[in-house]
Write a protein that holds these residues in place. Structure first.
Motif, PDB file in Angstrom:
ATOM      1  N   PHE A   1      -6.567  -5.874  -5.209  1.00 39.92           N
ATOM      2  CA  PHE A   1      -6.509  -4.934  -6.331  1.00 39.92           C
ATOM      3  C   PHE A   1      -5.243  -4.080  -6.275  1.00 39.92           C
ATOM      4  N   LEU A   2      -4.943  -3.567  -5.116  1.00 37.20           N
ATOM      5  CA  LEU A   2      -3.731  -2.760  -4.991  1.00 37.20           C
ATOM      6  C   LEU A   2      -2.486  -3.630  -5.177  1.00 37.20           C
ATOM      7  N   GLY A   3      -2.526  -4.851  -4.658  1.00 36.73           N
ATOM      8  CA  GLY A   3      -1.400  -5.762  -4.859  1.00 36.73           C
ATOM      9  C   GLY A   3      -1.198  -6.075  -6.330  1.00 36.73           C
ATOM     10  N   ALA A   4      -2.301  -6.246  -7.073  1.00 44.32           N
ATOM     11  CA  ALA A   4      -2.202  -6.498  -8.509  1.00 44.32           C
ATOM     12  C   ALA A   4      -1.622  -5.293  -9.234  1.00 44.32           C
TER      13      ALA A   4
ATOM     14  N   PRO B   1       0.878  -9.436   2.543  1.00 40.82           N
ATOM     15  CA  PRO B   1       0.651  -8.913   3.903  1.00 40.82           C
ATOM     16  C   PRO B   1       0.811  -7.391   3.999  1.00 40.82           C
ATOM     17  N   PHE B   2       1.797  -6.831   3.278  1.00 43.78           N
ATOM     18  CA  PHE B   2       2.014  -5.382   3.332  1.00 43.78           C
ATOM     19  C   PHE B   2       0.815  -4.621   2.752  1.00 43.78           C
ATOM     20  N   VAL B   3       0.350  -5.048   1.591  1.00 41.69           N
ATOM     21  CA  VAL B   3      -0.799  -4.386   0.971  1.00 41.69           C
ATOM     22  C   VAL B   3      -2.053  -4.593   1.811  1.00 41.69           C
ATOM     23  N   MET B   4      -2.198  -5.772   2.414  1.00 43.30           N
ATOM     24  CA  MET B   4      -3.357  -6.028   3.257  1.00 43.30           C
ATOM     25  C   MET B   4      -3.385  -5.059   4.442  1.00 43.30           C
TER      26      MET B   4
END
Length: 603
Positions: free
Chosen positions: A105-108, A160-163
């Motif tokens: 969600f944040l990546g989107a 990977p960063f958002v994860m």
């Protein structure tokens, strides 16, 4: 010097508000999809659902991993660059999804707007240079190539960063919950809601984090922090019992709309009227969240709007007791503090100082704190002489395009219907979605008018203090009626004057049609109107007539030809700008002797 120094501060606040609105703007259009996913999970989860089903529950995981992030990314790209930006935003989002093991969600919310921005800037550089006949090749391949590059970037870096960031934030939330400090978040959430940041906080921050938690443990208390209707209903119930004037009389209706309709904005003016009531909603929110944690309660998905109905629909079986208890505790605490504050309030409101005027004072003060008061006032004043001749539709624009603007649109739509203006459509939308077009009248809150004017500079712009209760709606109706009747205005005015002087003063009235006589009154003439109605009804009954007389307000006239509207000359002039089908009779006073002649003429 001081004015120049103040500008950056105002600009910063405006940017923060727009940023929060932008985040929520990606979530709000997709709330229905989030609710659909939540209902599937709550109903068919095996085990734990109401109706466990191993086949249907297969819809849950793909919806969470792919459908919801792609919708958010698509919406984010569309907000920046319409359809082409939306497509590229969706393509870029799939890279973030593939590059992570958690719901993106944040990546989107990063890749969607980034894709739209890249597409927009690329078109600004090259689109005008494309030769005729090559437009389709350019459009398809440019979007495809940019989408591919952003998807690769998202898979390698953003995912990977958002994860990692998501896991860090999730651990932080888990720690706050473990030390029972989460209720303190309501000390910030409740005041921020009342400053119209509720959508930014709820949908921009809490909903994405809540979905991450719910995907792991099946529910999240974060969905309840902003959506809890308890603090608001407590304040409104206190006004029902201990309020004064118009605030007290309007509170019962507001309580129903807030608690069952989920439109929390309706109680904000009540808090702003008496700032000490901030303590009530803050204490209610803290106590409610503490109760949720005590019972380990949470929701399956976002409850939007924040209605008790939506909250209960999103509640899993093991959390009903905790959710109901949390809402009830929040309402009781909020009510107790509000009642204490209202009972100690010794102020006696002036007879002419009604709730609407208090709302105006509060909203002006709030706008001033944002550096918008003078500008909004200038813009509002400018609309008073606006050209209504070309108005073809009306749009109510609020921060999220739901809730309060929908209520305002419904109120004005009803006024239009009564005034014979039903052919003019009235809709609502988010201010960010406004388009500059001819024939448009935009109604928005004062603190949002600057943004509305920037979006639709050629529209007639009207700023109101509160969508639920604004005297400007009557001004809009009157201005539109005047615009429609401008060609015959002089003739109509002369006809009104003639009714008091000409020998055939009843000549324009078809008494065969009359079934009801309506006496229009102002508040200061209520007693006179009541007396006139009583006397006339007595005479009608004595003469065996079927026609009846009633006392009505100017807003409650039924615009039908079988109504005879009677009032003073000045009032009739005002009424004729608002209604087209009723018949009129102007009198010197509501005790005019000519009223006795009406008895002989009606059926």
């Amino acid at each position: 010097m001081s004015q120049d120094a103040a500008k950056p501060k105002t600009s910063l606040k405006a940017k923060v508000q727009r940023f929060g609105t932008f985040l929520s703007g990606m979530i709000m259009p997709n709330i229905a999809a989030i609710i659909a996913w939540g209902l599937i999970t709550a109903l068919f989860l095996s085990p734990g659902g109401w109706f466990p089903n191993d086949t249907i529950i297969k819809l849950s995981a793909p919806s969470l991993k792919f459908l919801l992030p792609l919708l958010i990314g698509y919406t984010g790209g569309k907000m920046v660059d319409d359809e082409r930006g939306a497509i590229v935003g969706g393509i870029a989002t799939i890279g973030a999804i593939v590059g992570s093991d958690v719901p993106m969600f944040l990546g989107a919310m990063i890749m969607g707007p980034l894709g739209g921005w890249c597409m927009k800037k690329f078109d600004e550089l090259f689109q005008a240079k494309i030769k005729s006949g090559f437009e389709m090749i350019y459009n398809n391949f440019s979007a495809g190539i940019i989408g591919m590059l952003l998807a690769i970037l998202a898979q390698a870096v953003v995912g990977p960063f958002v994860m990692a960031g998501t896991k860090f934030m999730a651990s932080g939330v888990d720690w706050i919950i473990s030390v029972h400090a989460l209720p303190l978040a309501n000390l910030f959430i409740e005041p921020a809601k009342i400053l119209f940041l509720n959508n930014a906080i709820g949908n921009g921050i809490l909903v994405p984090l809540g979905i991450q938690t719910a995907s792991k443990v099946g529910k999240s208390v974060l969905f309840l922090l902003e959506a809890n209707p308890g603090p608001g209903i407590g304040v409104l119930l206190a006004f029902c019992l201990f309020g004064k004037g118009s605030a007290k009389s309007s509170a019962p209706g507001a309580a129903i709309i807030q608690f069952f309709g989920g439109i929390h904005e309706i109680y904000f003016p009540y808090i702003m009227m008496k700032p000490s009531l901030f303590l009530a909603v803050m204490a209610g929110g803290v106590s409610g969240t503490f109760t949720f944690q005590l019972f380990d309660a949470g929701l399956k998905a976002a409850a939007s709007p924040g209605s008790i109905i939506a909250v209960l629909l999103m509640t899993p079986k093991d959390s009903y007791l905790g959710v109901i208890a949390g809402v009830l505790v929040a309402a009781i605490v909020s009510f107790a503090i509000s009642a204490f504050i209202l009972k100690r309030d010794k102020s006696t409101p002036d007879d002419e100082d009604d709730f609407a005027s208090k709302q105006a004072q509060v909203q002006n003060a709030k706008a001033a704190s944002k550096g918008q008061a003078a500008e909004a006032a200038d813009q509002s004043q400018a609309t008073s002489g606006a050209d209504y001749d070309s108005v073809e539709k009306v749009i109510f624009a609020c921060d999220a395009g739901m809730g309060s603007s929908a209520m305002g649109a419904s109120l004005l739509r009803d006024k239009f219907k009564k005034a014979g203006l039903g052919e003019i459509p009235v809709t609502n939308m988010a201010v960010r979605n406004l388009k500059d077009e001819q024939g448009l009248l935009v109604v928005t809150q004062k603190e949002l008018q600057e943004r509305a004017v920037l979006k639709a500079p050629h529209a007639v712009s009207v700023a109101v203090d509160n969508f639920m209760n604004s005297p400007r709606y009557d001004e809009i109706v009157a201005n539109l009626k005047v615009a429609q009747q401008q060609g015959s205005a002089a003739v109509e005015e002369q006809a009104v004057e003639d009714t008091t002087t000409a020998a055939d003063e009843f000549g324009g009235i078809n008494f065969d049609q009359i079934k009801e006589i309506d006496f229009i009154h102002h508040d200061e003439h209520t007693g006179s109107a009541t007396m006139a109605v009583s006397l006339l009804n007595g005479q009608l009954e004595k003469a065996g007539k079927q026609t009846t007389a009633k006392r009505v307000s100017i807003d409650d006239v039924n615009d039908e030809a079988d109504r005879l509207v009677i009032s003073t000359q000045e009032t009739i002039k005002n009424v004729k700008t608002r209604y087209t089908n009723v018949q009129f009779l102007a009198v010197e006073s509501l005790e005019d002797a000519k009223l006795a002649q009406i008895v002989e003429k009606v059926k």
